[in-house]
Design a protein around this motif. Structure first.
Motif, PDB file in Angstrom:
ATOM      1  N   UNK A   1      -9.370 -19.257   5.872  1.00 28.91           N
ATOM      2  CA  UNK A   1      -8.358 -18.651   6.726  1.00 28.91           C
ATOM      3  C   UNK A   1      -8.606 -17.174   6.969  1.00 28.91           C
ATOM      4  N   UNK A   2      -9.456 -16.545   6.160  1.00 26.21           N
ATOM      5  CA  UNK A   2      -9.719 -15.111   6.317  1.00 26.21           C
ATOM      6  C   UNK A   2     -10.826 -14.846   7.349  1.00 26.21           C
ATOM      7  N   UNK A   3     -11.607 -15.887   7.665  1.00 23.46           N
ATOM      8  CA  UNK A   3     -12.644 -15.753   8.684  1.00 23.46           C
ATOM      9  C   UNK A   3     -13.883 -14.999   8.197  1.00 23.46           C
ATOM     10  N   UNK A   4     -14.910 -14.995   9.038  1.00 23.10           N
ATOM     11  CA  UNK A   4     -16.179 -14.326   8.706  1.00 23.10           C
ATOM     12  C   UNK A   4     -16.589 -14.657   7.267  1.00 23.10           C
ATOM     13  N   UNK A   5     -16.859 -15.948   7.065  1.00 23.37           N
ATOM     14  CA  UNK A   5     -17.072 -16.473   5.713  1.00 23.37           C
ATOM     15  C   UNK A   5     -18.317 -15.937   5.027  1.00 23.37           C
TER      16      UNK A   5
ATOM     17  N   UNK B   1     -25.581   0.119  -1.259  1.00 23.69           N
ATOM     18  CA  UNK B   1     -26.215  -0.415  -0.054  1.00 23.69           C
ATOM     19  C   UNK B   1     -27.197  -1.543  -0.369  1.00 23.69           C
ATOM     20  N   UNK B   2     -27.617  -1.639  -1.622  1.00 18.06           N
ATOM     21  CA  UNK B   2     -28.502  -2.749  -2.014  1.00 18.06           C
ATOM     22  C   UNK B   2     -27.760  -4.077  -2.072  1.00 18.06           C
ATOM     23  N   UNK B   3     -26.435  -4.027  -2.150  1.00 20.39           N
ATOM     24  CA  UNK B   3     -25.662  -5.276  -2.233  1.00 20.39           C
ATOM     25  C   UNK B   3     -25.518  -5.896  -0.850  1.00 20.39           C
ATOM     26  N   UNK B   4     -25.558  -7.225  -0.765  1.00 20.74           N
ATOM     27  CA  UNK B   4     -25.443  -7.859   0.558  1.00 20.74           C
ATOM     28  C   UNK B   4     -24.089  -7.570   1.195  1.00 20.74           C
ATOM     29  N   UNK B   5     -24.116  -7.289   2.494  1.00 21.27           N
ATOM     30  CA  UNK B   5     -22.873  -7.105   3.250  1.00 21.27           C
ATOM     31  C   UNK B   5     -22.232  -5.742   3.082  1.00 21.27           C
ATOM     32  N   UNK B   6     -22.914  -4.812   2.436  1.00 16.19           N
ATOM     33  CA  UNK B   6     -22.334  -3.484   2.248  1.00 16.19           C
ATOM     34  C   UNK B   6     -23.057  -2.480   3.143  1.00 16.19           C
ATOM     35  N   UNK B   7     -22.307  -1.873   4.066  1.00 16.88           N
ATOM     36  CA  UNK B   7     -22.860  -0.832   4.927  1.00 16.88           C
ATOM     37  C   UNK B   7     -22.402   0.539   4.431  1.00 16.88           C
ATOM     38  N   UNK B   8     -22.785   1.544   5.185  1.00 17.33           N
ATOM     39  CA  UNK B   8     -22.525   2.913   4.715  1.00 17.33           C
ATOM     40  C   UNK B   8     -21.038   3.205   4.579  1.00 17.33           C
ATOM     41  N   UNK B   9     -20.228   2.739   5.520  1.00 17.63           N
ATOM     42  CA  UNK B   9     -18.801   3.057   5.457  1.00 17.63           C
ATOM     43  C   UNK B   9     -18.131   2.360   4.274  1.00 17.63           C
ATOM     44  N   UNK B  10     -18.467   1.078   4.073  1.00 18.87           N
ATOM     45  CA  UNK B  10     -17.882   0.355   2.938  1.00 18.87           C
ATOM     46  C   UNK B  10     -18.320   1.006   1.628  1.00 18.87           C
ATOM     47  N   UNK B  11     -19.605   1.367   1.540  1.00 18.78           N
ATOM     48  CA  UNK B  11     -20.106   1.998   0.318  1.00 18.78           C
ATOM     49  C   UNK B  11     -19.398   3.331   0.076  1.00 18.78           C
TER      50      UNK B  11
ATOM     51  N   UNK C   1     -17.755  11.365  -0.156  1.00 17.06           N
ATOM     52  CA  UNK C   1     -18.590  10.657   0.819  1.00 17.06           C
ATOM     53  C   UNK C   1     -17.735  10.278   2.016  1.00 17.06           C
ATOM     54  N   UNK C   2     -18.256  10.501   3.225  1.00 15.36           N
ATOM     55  CA  UNK C   2     -17.459  10.185   4.416  1.00 15.36           C
ATOM     56  C   UNK C   2     -17.383   8.683   4.666  1.00 15.36           C
ATOM     57  N   UNK C   3     -16.403   8.292   5.458  1.00 16.52           N
ATOM     58  CA  UNK C   3     -16.268   6.889   5.857  1.00 16.52           C
ATOM     59  C   UNK C   3     -16.165   6.845   7.382  1.00 16.52           C
ATOM     60  N   UNK C   4     -16.419   5.671   7.935  1.00 15.54           N
ATOM     61  CA  UNK C   4     -16.357   5.561   9.400  1.00 15.54           C
ATOM     62  C   UNK C   4     -16.008   4.129   9.786  1.00 15.54           C
ATOM     63  N   UNK C   5     -14.818   3.696   9.367  1.00 23.24           N
ATOM     64  CA  UNK C   5     -14.385   2.364   9.797  1.00 23.24           C
ATOM     65  C   UNK C   5     -13.702   2.483  11.163  1.00 23.24           C
ATOM     66  N   UNK C   6     -13.162   1.384  11.665  1.00 29.17           N
ATOM     67  CA  UNK C   6     -12.580   1.389  13.008  1.00 29.17           C
ATOM     68  C   UNK C   6     -11.447   2.392  13.156  1.00 29.17           C
ATOM     69  N   UNK C   7     -10.579   2.473  12.149  1.00 26.99           N
ATOM     70  CA  UNK C   7      -9.458   3.415  12.211  1.00 26.99           C
ATOM     71  C   UNK C   7      -9.961   4.858  12.284  1.00 26.99           C
ATOM     72  N   UNK C   8     -10.935   5.157  11.443  1.00 27.94           N
ATOM     73  CA  UNK C   8     -11.435   6.538  11.374  1.00 27.94           C
ATOM     74  C   UNK C   8     -12.146   6.906  12.672  1.00 27.94           C
TER      75      UNK C   8
ATOM     76  N   UNK D   1     -11.465  -6.199   3.886  1.00 25.05           N
ATOM     77  CA  UNK D   1     -10.918  -5.354   4.958  1.00 25.05           C
ATOM     78  C   UNK D   1     -11.918  -5.110   6.088  1.00 25.05           C
ATOM     79  N   UNK D   2     -13.160  -5.538   5.910  1.00 20.41           N
ATOM     80  CA  UNK D   2     -14.174  -5.231   6.926  1.00 20.41           C
ATOM     81  C   UNK D   2     -13.799  -5.757   8.306  1.00 20.41           C
ATOM     82  N   UNK D   3     -13.202  -6.942   8.369  1.00 20.23           N
ATOM     83  CA  UNK D   3     -12.821  -7.460   9.696  1.00 20.23           C
ATOM     84  C   UNK D   3     -11.375  -7.910   9.730  1.00 20.23           C
TER      85      UNK D   3
END
Ligand code: SF4
Length: 363
Positions: free
Chosen positions: A82-86, A114-124, A136-143, A43-45
């Motif tokens: 097909x999902x992009x951002x491989x 956050x130690x896992x590759x590709x995981x930022x604060x919002x995803x975590x 824990x708060x989130x801050x994706x594009x919708x939020x 869901x990141x992109x």
């Protein structure tokens, strides 16, 4: 207020938000983090409706972190096609190996994720609140969009991210963080939409400064759009006398790292495209070809550039193909191309090639 709205209007059928009995989890009930982690990275992109079938296929192919950790990267990329951002797929794959080493315990705090590759604060934050109901708060594009409108923020959110994190934390319901975060995302995705927010259906109308301003769609403020660089790429679909086609696998770095493609490269100023194709094939693969007719021209926009691919059929003349600027090269039967993960732009080249070869066979 938001939770009442969500109770009646939320997207409650999202499969990774349900427990093993297929029901909505009770307060504090833990969920399996693996399907949530996969979904959050997808869901990141990418939007939910696009992600759903990919997630379904992924869970059928790699039903556990162990299954993903032991999968071949080729199969992982093929499923992501097909999902992009491989790079997201490769990072999930790498993350599975790290998690497997730590099994059976899943990280239960931000630092662990956050130690896992590709995981930022919002995803975590989203994984932890979804899986373990942690506040824990989130801050994706919708939020970001919903919060920016709520306060009618006069600057683009990305300029004051720390402040937006504080705001997301401030509005979070500490008693029901899992439901609240999901409600916030659902509100942004279904009501407080980018272009025409349905304010009449919003539970926060009375508190929303953007709504009070009379022009809620004017928020969030945006930076002036920058002109994307444009490049023309000459591409060669090289066939040998046996009818096999030459493909190469990109290096692992970059947006499309690890994917297969038809060889080619940037057109130099003033250069005829046929010359570009022949030059690139010599520089990158050490082969000489006869550049034939154009197969297809297509345009593709990435987030940082726009490309025009001018694709020519080529006949291999001399030189054993060498992977001078890629991981490996391969001659494959055209009918086998679907067994290799290609970037989205290449799918149309493959379709054009198969159609062209089909016409040639009939003739
Ligand atoms: S009132 Fe309108 S702009 Fe404000 S949060 Fe609700 S949908 Fe968004």
């Amino acid at each position: 207020m938001l939770l009442d709205w969500w109770q009646a209007n939320g997207r409650h059928t999202i499969p990774w938000k349900r427990n093993s009995r297929g029901a909505r989890p009770c307060h504090g009930e833990p969920l399996d983090p693996y399907p949530i982690w996969v979904a959050e990275v997808m869901l990141q992109q990418t939007q939910l409706q696009v992600v759903l079938p990919y997630w379904q296929r992924w869970m059928e192919a790699f039903s556990s972190v162990e299954a993903l950790a032991t999968a071949k990267e080729h199969d992982v990329l093929l499923l992501w096609q097909g999902l992009g951002y491989y790079s997201r797929a490769r990072r999930l794959h790498q993350g599975a190996s790290l998690l497997q080493d730590r099994a059976p315990d899943w990280p239960q705090d931000l630092d662990g994720w956050l130690e896992l590759p590709g995981i930022g604060r919002s995803t975590a934050g989203s994984i932890l609140s979804s899986a373990f109901d942690l506040p824990l708060p989130i801050l994706d594009g919708n939020v970001k969009r919903v919060l920016a409108r709520l306060v009618a923020c006069p600057t683009p959110p990305n300029r004051t991210l720390a402040w937006f994190w504080q705001l997301s934390e401030l509005v979070l319901d500490p008693q029901r963080p899992r439901d609240f975060n999901q409600a916030l995302m659902d509100l942004g995705a279904t009501v407080c939409t980018p272009r025409n927010p349905s304010c009449h259906a919003c539970p926060w109308t009375l508190h929303c400064a953007a709504y009070a301003s009379g022009d809620p769609a004017a928020y969030p403020m945006k930076d002036a759009p920058r002109e994307l660089p444009f490049q023309v790429i000459g591409v060669g679909v090289v066939l040998d006398d046996a009818g096999q086609v030459l493909i190469d696998q990109r290096l692992n770095e970059g947006l499309l790292g690890g994917l297969w493609e038809f060889p080619g490269g940037k057109q130099e100023p003033g250069e005829a495209i046929e010359v570009t194709v022949a030059r690139e094939l010599t520089e990158e693969l050490a082969i000489t070809v006869e550049v034939g007719e154009e197969l297809i021209t297509l345009e593709h926009a990435y987030s940082h550039k726009k490309l025009r691919f001018v694709v020519h059929l080529c006949r291999w003349l001399t030189g054993e193909p060498q992977p001078l600027a890629c991981q490996q090269v391969k001659w494959v039967e055209p009918a086998e191309l679907s067994n290799y993960p290609f970037p989205a732009a290449n799918a149309r080249i493959i379709a054009a090639l198969l159609e062209r070869l089909g016409v040639a066979e009939v003739a």
